[in-house]
Design a protein around this motif. Sequence first.
Motif, mmCIF file in Angstrom:
data_model
loop_
_atom_site.group_PDB
_atom_site.id
_atom_site.type_symbol
_atom_site.label_atom_id
_atom_site.label_comp_id
_atom_site.label_asym_id
_atom_site.label_seq_id
_atom_site.Cartn_x
_atom_site.Cartn_y
_atom_site.Cartn_z
ATOM 1 N N ARG A 36 0.801 -1.083 -0.128
ATOM 2 C CA ARG A 36 -0.181 0.009 -0.032
ATOM 3 C C ARG A 36 0.794 1.276 -0.016
ATOM 4 O O ARG A 36 0.526 2.122 -0.780
ATOM 5 C CB ARG A 36 -0.865 -0.235 1.198
ATOM 6 N N SER A 93 -7.052 -1.071 0.455
ATOM 7 C CA SER A 93 -5.899 -1.697 1.602
ATOM 8 C C SER A 93 -5.188 -2.809 0.487
ATOM 9 O O SER A 93 -5.748 -3.298 -0.344
ATOM 10 C CB SER A 93 -6.425 -2.325 2.726
ATOM 11 N N ALA A 94 -4.194 -2.883 0.953
ATOM 12 C CA ALA A 94 -3.206 -4.253 0.123
ATOM 13 C C ALA A 94 -4.018 -5.502 0.143
ATOM 14 O O ALA A 94 -3.873 -6.311 -0.683
ATOM 15 C CB ALA A 94 -2.028 -3.973 0.897
#
Length: 186
Positions: A36, A93-94
Amino acid sequence: MGHGGNVIAELTTDHREVDELFARIEAQPVGDEQRRKLADELTIELVRHSVAEEMHLYPAVRRFVDDGDDMADKELEDHAAVERHLKELEGLSADDPQFDHLVAKLKLEVGEHVRDEENRLFPLLAAACSPEALDELGEKVRTAKKTAPTRPHPSAPDSPTGLKILGPGAGLVDRARDLLSGRGRG
């Protein structure tokens, strides 16, 4: 990487830095928060680079290169697509399933855009402009990147005049937000 030189050297250095950021993202484990943070760095670099090209490179292409209007229009379309994807990526989000899909899509789109610029547009511009004009454009691009926005603004104007008027203000707000949030600091 070292920045400086004419517009082609400057923008090619940016291209290699973006390639490196994609590689660094891919080197992290899927879902890792570092992905991210690296995606934020990538976004900052791509937005600053795009704004500088829109302000200075594409007007020069329109002015000096045969069929420059068509070339510049195509490059602006590429930028608009990338910016829309960056905006989508911004809120993920990642570990979101869409995160990796968007990063892969961006890598493909940016890679095609870079190849087109480096293999077609840059050689034509180099043939059409004096070395002094290319050096001057390089300086203008470096200056523009210092005040350019750092976040995607897909609905903002992409005309050189609109960017010169609105870009520095948006850039100031974006950099203030980045400073407060820590965004862009690995």
